[in-house]
Design an enzyme around this catalytic site. Structure first.
Site, PDB file in Angstrom:
ATOM      1  N   ASN A   9       0.932  -1.149   0.064  1.00 14.30           N
ATOM      2  CA  ASN A   9      -0.132  -0.138  -0.208  1.00 14.30           C
ATOM      3  C   ASN A   9       0.986   1.049  -0.023  1.00 14.30           C
ATOM      4  OD1 ASN A   9      -1.763   2.069   0.535  1.00 14.30           O
ATOM      5  ND2 ASN A   9      -2.753   1.006   2.107  1.00 14.30           N
ATOM      6  N   ARG A  87      -2.399  -1.973  -3.371  1.00 15.08           N
ATOM      7  CA  ARG A  87      -3.842  -1.254  -3.250  1.00 15.08           C
ATOM      8  C   ARG A  87      -3.689   0.027  -4.251  1.00 15.08           C
ATOM      9  NH1 ARG A  87      -5.160   3.093   0.935  1.00 15.08           N
ATOM     10  NH2 ARG A  87      -7.433   3.570   0.267  1.00 15.08           N
ATOM     11  N   HIS A 176     -13.015   3.019  -0.268  1.00 14.93           N
ATOM     12  CA  HIS A 176     -12.896   1.936   0.698  1.00 14.93           C
ATOM     13  C   HIS A 176     -13.669   0.475   0.410  1.00 14.93           C
ATOM     14  CE1 HIS A 176     -13.210   5.436   3.895  1.00 14.93           C
ATOM     15  NE2 HIS A 176     -12.013   4.904   3.714  1.00 14.93           N
ATOM     16  N   HIS A 204     -17.516   2.343   7.261  1.00 13.79           N
ATOM     17  CA  HIS A 204     -16.197   1.987   7.650  1.00 13.79           C
ATOM     18  C   HIS A 204     -15.691   3.588   7.975  1.00 13.79           C
ATOM     19  CE1 HIS A 204     -12.094   0.606   6.303  1.00 13.79           C
ATOM     20  NE2 HIS A 204     -12.111   2.033   6.718  1.00 13.79           N
ATOM     21  N   ARG A 237     -11.853  16.004   7.497  1.00 17.91           N
ATOM     22  CA  ARG A 237     -12.647  16.646   6.107  1.00 17.91           C
ATOM     23  C   ARG A 237     -14.109  16.794   6.647  1.00 17.91           C
ATOM     24  NH1 ARG A 237     -11.311  10.844   3.123  1.00 17.91           N
ATOM     25  NH2 ARG A 237      -9.197  10.931   3.738  1.00 17.91           N
ATOM     26  N   CYS A 280     -10.489  10.682  17.072  1.00 23.26           N
ATOM     27  CA  CYS A 280     -11.790  10.241  17.894  1.00 23.26           C
ATOM     28  C   CYS A 280     -11.392   9.763  19.368  1.00 23.26           C
ATOM     29  CB  CYS A 280     -12.492   9.058  17.103  1.00 23.26           C
ATOM     30  SG  CYS A 280     -14.151   8.520  17.702  1.00 23.26           S
ATOM     31  N   ARG A 281     -10.424   9.064  19.496  1.00 25.71           N
ATOM     32  CA  ARG A 281     -10.101   8.805  20.824  1.00 25.71           C
ATOM     33  C   ARG A 281      -9.895   9.722  21.805  1.00 25.71           C
ATOM     34  NH1 ARG A 281      -5.925   3.873  20.999  1.00 25.71           N
ATOM     35  NH2 ARG A 281      -5.717   4.924  18.949  1.00 25.71           N
ATOM     36  N   ILE A 328     -12.408   3.843  14.308  1.00 22.83           N
ATOM     37  CA  ILE A 328     -13.654   4.098  15.140  1.00 22.83           C
ATOM     38  C   ILE A 328     -14.800   3.061  15.224  1.00 22.83           C
ATOM     39  CG2 ILE A 328     -15.546   6.055  15.300  1.00 22.83           C
ATOM     40  CD1 ILE A 328     -13.682   7.772  13.852  1.00 22.83           C
ATOM     41  N   GLY A 329     -14.963   2.607  14.051  1.00 24.77           N
ATOM     42  CA  GLY A 329     -16.349   1.702  14.198  1.00 24.77           C
ATOM     43  C   GLY A 329     -16.024   0.264  15.086  1.00 24.77           C
ATOM     44  N   GLU A 381      -8.211  -5.348   4.927  1.00 26.64           N
ATOM     45  CA  GLU A 381      -8.104  -5.027   3.480  1.00 26.64           C
ATOM     46  C   GLU A 381      -6.783  -5.842   3.027  1.00 26.64           C
ATOM     47  OE1 GLU A 381      -8.600  -0.966   4.997  1.00 26.64           O
ATOM     48  OE2 GLU A 381      -9.375  -0.368   2.960  1.00 26.64           O
TER      49      GLU A 381
HETATM   50  P1  AMP Z   1      -8.145   4.231  11.025  1.00 23.05           P
HETATM   51  O1  AMP Z   1      -8.012   5.296   9.917  1.00 23.05           O
HETATM   52  O2  AMP Z   1      -9.130   3.022  10.481  1.00 23.05           O
HETATM   53  O3  AMP Z   1      -6.907   3.511  11.670  1.00 23.05           O
HETATM   54  O4  AMP Z   1      -8.933   4.710  12.211  1.00 23.05           O
HETATM   55  C1  AMP Z   1      -8.248   5.720  12.890  1.00 23.05           C
HETATM   56  C2  AMP Z   1      -9.381   6.390  14.080  1.00 23.05           C
HETATM   57  O5  AMP Z   1      -9.857   5.451  14.942  1.00 23.05           O
HETATM   58  C3  AMP Z   1      -8.833   7.399  14.851  1.00 23.05           C
HETATM   59  O6  AMP Z   1      -9.845   8.493  14.763  1.00 23.05           O
HETATM   60  C4  AMP Z   1      -8.744   6.896  16.158  1.00 23.05           C
HETATM   61  O7  AMP Z   1      -8.984   7.877  17.326  1.00 23.05           O
HETATM   62  C5  AMP Z   1      -9.986   6.079  16.201  1.00 23.05           C
HETATM   63  N1  AMP Z   1      -9.773   5.048  17.208  1.00 23.05           N
HETATM   64  C6  AMP Z   1      -9.011   3.942  17.353  1.00 23.05           C
HETATM   65  N2  AMP Z   1      -8.933   3.387  18.699  1.00 23.05           N
HETATM   66  C7  AMP Z   1      -9.772   3.985  19.316  1.00 23.05           C
HETATM   67  C8  AMP Z   1     -10.563   3.791  20.643  1.00 23.05           C
HETATM   68  N3  AMP Z   1     -10.305   2.797  21.246  1.00 23.05           N
HETATM   69  N4  AMP Z   1     -11.478   4.558  20.745  1.00 23.05           N
HETATM   70  C9  AMP Z   1     -12.365   5.643  19.948  1.00 23.05           C
HETATM   71  N5  AMP Z   1     -11.442   5.767  18.747  1.00 23.05           N
HETATM   72  C10 AMP Z   1     -10.734   5.008  18.387  1.00 23.05           C
END
Ligand code: AMP
Length: 397
Positions: A9, A87, A176, A204, A237, A280-281, A328-329, A381
């Site tokens: 990737n 990818r 995605h 996603h 975004r 998000c965390r 996040i999901g 993925e």
């Molecule tokens: P990704 O792009 O799929 O790696 O997702 C990144 C996002 O997932 C970021 O906003 C992270 O803060 C969120 N994330 C990862 N772990 C957690 C968690 N335990 N609680 C809330 N959000 C999370």
């Protein structure tokens, strides 16, 4: 017989890779080359619980690929590599499925670069350097957009002059797709139904976020469009806005098109709303501590997501399950709870304990018996790319 696929990737300043055995589905070696193009470029390898970091003196993508080749040889893994899967972000209307890479395919990916000027050139760089470093191996391209090529016209057309579609490819493509394909297959397995008989809305949710309506395993509609800016609120975004904002900001802030595009891509979303963070965390931690800006940003995110999930059910005519994936999901019980509560009228009812349990890699159903199920599924993925690559190489034998 060798059965491993090297999955690549390649981004403009990074190169992520994984070596996956498609028979056992085991990932043996993973790694990430970072800061490519800069003086302090480096590559990290993870193997059997250990981690090794090498500096990349030349700092180029070619140097990173060469380091991967060297590492595979040093670990005695090189002979197990059967093919390379790449990818590729944008396949336009040309690519409706994954494909073996040849000169014609490379030219078509180059042509699609006008639709993804940040991503496709980087993906192509990965393909060219892999062809140089691994000249004898078959290579396959797996497209983020291909899954959504089954969308009907009514879902993919914008209500703008048709000449823009015919002459400039202006339409909704969606992204995605590799994740949606993997997750919908997993969901069908979890529910014990044939994929052909399923109707899912899948969200996603990572730094980039989208949702899709998936009927019988086929993409019917999705929230991202010509570019990955349309749709849901994301880390930085904006997602959907009034397109009139461009003209308004041009007047109010004297910004040109690039300036507004940058503002909507890099300074908006969770970051813009919270004025704290795009992560998000971090926002959840702040929200739990009572920070009103974080609470508001997460509220807008959840409301807009619930609204889009409900809208996407129109493309399905029924709803068998809502699927949550991405960082996040897969982890944010906080956001999932809010979204499911807003979707009560569609027949979803949260199981609060199950929702708390489904974090950090724990997949499962987070709704009560009798509810329309909501499932948390860990996307993969890389595995999907490896499986596609292996299947195409096998077909050609
Ligand atoms: P990704 O792009 O799929 O790696 O997702 C990144 C996002 O997932 C970021 O906003 C992270 O803060 C969120 N994330 C990862 N772990 C957690 C968690 N335990 N609680 C809330 N959000 C999370």
């Amino acid at each position: 017989m060798s059965s491993s696929i090297l999955v690549i990737n390649c981004g403009s300043s990074s190169l992520k890779f994984a070596l996956i055995d498609t028979v056992t589905q085991h990932t043996s070696l993973t790694g990430l080359a970072e800061k490519l193009g800069l003086a302090d470029a480096q590559i990290t390898f993870k193997y059997q619980g250990g981690k090794a970091v090498q500096t990349l003196a030349a700092g180029t993508h070619a140097a990173a690929m060469h380091a991967i080749l060297g590492q595979l040889q040093e670990l005695g893994l090189f002979d197990s590599v059967r093919a390379i899967g790449h990818r590729v972000v944008h396949g336009g209307e040309r690519f409706k499925a994954s494909t073996r890479i040849d000169d014609e395919v490379i030219a078509a990916i180059e042509d699609c670069a006008r639709l993804a000027p940040l991503h496709n050139p980087a993906n192509l760089l990965g393909i060219h350097t892999a062809l140089e470093s691994f000249p004898g191996l078959p290579q396959v391209a797996v497209f983020d957009t291909a899954f959504h090529q089954s969308m009907p016209e009514r879902a993919y057309l914008y209500a703008v002059p048709m000449a823009l579609y015919r002459e400039h490819g202006v339409r909704r493509y969606g992204f995605h797709g590799t994740s949606y394909r993997f997750v919908s297959g997993e969901a069908a397995r979890m529910l014990g139904k044939p994929l052909e008989d399923t109707a899912f809305v899948c969200a996603h949710l990572g730094n980039g976020a989208s949702a899709a309506a998936i009927l019988g395993g086929q993409g019917m509609d999705t929230t991202m469009g010509l570019t990955p800016l349309e749709g849901l609120v994301m880390g930085t975004r904006s997602g959907d806005i009034d397109p009139g904002l461009f003209g308004y900001l041009a007047g109010a802030l004297k910004l040109d098109v690039n300036g507004v595009t940058e503002l909507l891509n890099k300074q908006s979303g969770l970051l813009g709303l919270s004025e704290l963070s795009s992560d998000c965390r971090e926002l959840e931690d702040a929200a739990q501590a009572g920070n009103p800006s974080a609470i508001l940003a997460l509220e807008v995110f959840s409301y807009r997501l619930a609204k889009q999930i409900a809208a996407l059910t129109v493309a399905l005519g029924r709803l068998d399950a809502v699927l949550f994936t991405g960082g996040i999901g897969e982890n944010s019980s906080y956001l999932r709870e809010r979204v499911i509560k807003l979707l009560g009228f569609l027949g979803l009812q949260l199981d609060a304990d199950a929702n708390q349990r489904c974090i950090r890699g724990q997949a499962g159903c987070i709704t009560t018996d009798g509810s329309v199920p909501a499932l948390v599924i860990n996307t993969n993925e890389e595995l999907m790319i490896a499986l596609d690559t292996a299947a195409l190489v096998e077909q050609a034998r």
